[in-house]
Write a protein that holds these residues in place. Structure first.
Motif, PDB file in Angstrom:
ATOM      1  N   GLN A  65       0.814  -1.213   0.000  1.00 28.92           N
ATOM      2  CA  GLN A  65       0.000   0.000   0.000  1.00 28.92           C
ATOM      3  C   GLN A  65       0.853   1.271   0.000  1.00 28.92           C
ATOM      4  OE1 GLN A  65      -2.667  -0.243   3.343  1.00 28.92           O
ATOM      5  NE2 GLN A  65      -3.857  -1.927   2.473  1.00 28.92           N
ATOM      6  N   LYS A  66       2.050   1.170   0.583  1.00 27.75           N
ATOM      7  CA  LYS A  66       2.931   2.336   0.652  1.00 27.75           C
ATOM      8  C   LYS A  66       4.343   1.951   0.197  1.00 27.75           C
ATOM      9  CE  LYS A  66       0.465   4.477   4.543  1.00 27.75           C
ATOM     10  NZ  LYS A  66       0.602   5.065   5.905  1.00 27.75           N
ATOM     11  N   SER A  90      -3.384  -1.604  -6.223  1.00 30.88           N
ATOM     12  CA  SER A  90      -4.034  -1.054  -5.027  1.00 30.88           C
ATOM     13  C   SER A  90      -3.109  -0.159  -4.204  1.00 30.88           C
ATOM     14  CB  SER A  90      -4.569  -2.184  -4.143  1.00 30.88           C
ATOM     15  OG  SER A  90      -5.591  -2.905  -4.798  1.00 30.88           O
ATOM     16  N   GLU A  92      -1.474   2.853  -2.485  1.00 31.49           N
ATOM     17  CA  GLU A  92      -2.109   4.112  -2.082  1.00 31.49           C
ATOM     18  C   GLU A  92      -1.125   5.267  -1.948  1.00 31.49           C
ATOM     19  OE1 GLU A  92      -4.262   3.346   1.491  1.00 31.49           O
ATOM     20  OE2 GLU A  92      -5.766   2.095   0.496  1.00 31.49           O
ATOM     21  N   GLU A  93       0.133   4.966  -1.660  1.00 32.94           N
ATOM     22  CA  GLU A  93       1.115   6.036  -1.441  1.00 32.94           C
ATOM     23  C   GLU A  93       2.416   5.706  -2.164  1.00 32.94           C
ATOM     24  OE1 GLU A  93       3.532   7.892   2.365  1.00 32.94           O
ATOM     25  OE2 GLU A  93       1.378   7.503   2.570  1.00 32.94           O
ATOM     26  N   LYS A 112      -5.743   3.289  -7.174  1.00 39.25           N
ATOM     27  CA  LYS A 112      -6.269   3.776  -5.899  1.00 39.25           C
ATOM     28  C   LYS A 112      -5.301   4.737  -5.208  1.00 39.25           C
ATOM     29  CE  LYS A 112      -9.019  -0.390  -5.087  1.00 39.25           C
ATOM     30  NZ  LYS A 112      -9.326  -1.496  -4.132  1.00 39.25           N
ATOM     31  N   LEU A 113      -4.425   5.337  -5.973  1.00 40.27           N
ATOM     32  CA  LEU A 113      -3.380   6.187  -5.412  1.00 40.27           C
ATOM     33  C   LEU A 113      -3.972   7.400  -4.692  1.00 40.27           C
ATOM     34  CD1 LEU A 113      -0.286   5.979  -5.447  1.00 40.27           C
ATOM     35  CD2 LEU A 113      -0.284   7.611  -7.350  1.00 40.27           C
ATOM     36  N   LEU A 114      -3.507   7.619  -3.460  1.00 41.28           N
ATOM     37  CA  LEU A 114      -3.959   8.748  -2.640  1.00 41.28           C
ATOM     38  C   LEU A 114      -2.874   9.809  -2.478  1.00 41.28           C
ATOM     39  CD1 LEU A 114      -5.785   6.797   0.228  1.00 41.28           C
ATOM     40  CD2 LEU A 114      -6.795   7.797  -1.838  1.00 41.28           C
ATOM     41  N   THR A 135      -8.277   9.443  -7.903  1.00 42.59           N
ATOM     42  CA  THR A 135      -8.488   9.216  -6.471  1.00 42.59           C
ATOM     43  C   THR A 135      -7.521  10.027  -5.619  1.00 42.59           C
ATOM     44  OG1 THR A 135      -6.976   7.321  -6.533  1.00 42.59           O
ATOM     45  CG2 THR A 135      -9.315   6.859  -6.855  1.00 42.59           C
TER      46      THR A 135
END
Length: 242
Positions: A65-66, A90, A92-93, A112-114, A135
């Motif tokens: 995720q990161k 998936s 995210e960071e 889904k990158l935040l 996103t």
């Protein structure tokens, strides 16, 4: 010939959240050949090493995720494999700060990158941001060579935009960022404030620009912090020291 030493990764119970984090900050690694990458990893921090290529095994960490590759020696050519890492869709960071990029890398595979961070590089244009997922909530492109704000219109969820220390002269193309709360544009060449009708902004930084007027903040009803020091206030008769 001596066998190359393997960097030990702590082994924990599967229910222990710490078993999903691998922090190799400041190991001065030139590659990851001596590192085990458990498939259960959700966070991989490779900050402050000597990496110039991407280990293909990272592209198989489907739970990641990161990912931080901050402060390495990665170039545009070396980062190309990112665009084919479908197993990491998936993520995210992604932190690519302080490397050797001249262009925005293709990260369209990350749906889904935040958080996307390419600050402290040599990027001259925001061309390529149109491929970044809508996103996104935080975008960092400070300390580059960017001269124009572009390809950000689809970031309707963006809450933080950091473009300080670039070569911007005009505030533009911000009107679709209806959820933007923080706008950091310090150390540019901006002369006129134009927030393009945005009303949700809570923090604005425009210090060290070329502003001569306080006009442009009228609609900022949610504003909590405003930074305007080191502009051309003497031209309009203002003396602002803080």
């Amino acid at each position: 010939m001596e066998e190359e030493e393997t960097i030990a990764v702590p082994v924990n119970d599967e229910d222990d959240p710490s078993s999903t984090l691998l922090d190799l900050t400041s190991y001065q690694l030139h590659d990851l050949d001596s590192v085990e990458l458990p498939p259960s990893l959700t966070e991989l921090d490779l900050t402050a090493n000597r990496l110039s290529t991407l280990d293909p095994r990272i592209g198989n960490l489907s739970h990641l995720q990161k990912l931080s590759l901050r402060q390495n020696l990665i170039s545009d050519a070396a980062v190309l494999p990112l665009s084919s890492w479908n197993a990491l869709s998936s993520l995210e960071e992604l932190v690519l700060r302080d490397n050797q990029f001249k262009n925005i890398p293709d990260v369209s595979v990350f749906k889904k990158l935040l958080v996307f961070d390419v600050a402290f590089n040599e990027i001259s244009s925001l061309h390529g941001l149109s491929r970044v997922s809508d996103t996104l909530k935080e975008l960092y492109v400070s300390k580059n060579e960017v001269a124009m704000i572009e390809e950000i219109e689809h970031f309707h969820q963006l809450q933080l935009l950091e473009l300080g220390s670039n070569k911007l002269r005009v505030m533009e193309n911000l009107q679709s960022l209806e959820n933007l709360q923080e706008l950091w544009l310090g150390r540019n060449r901006i002369k006129v404030v134009n927030l393009c009708g945005l009303k949700c902004i809570k923090k604005i930084s425009l210090q060290s620009n070329r502003l001569t007027s306080m006009m442009g903040f009228d609609g900022c009803v949610a504003l909590e912090e405003l930074y305007l020091s080191h502009n051309d206030w003497k031209i309009c008769g203002l003396m602002i020291t803080k």
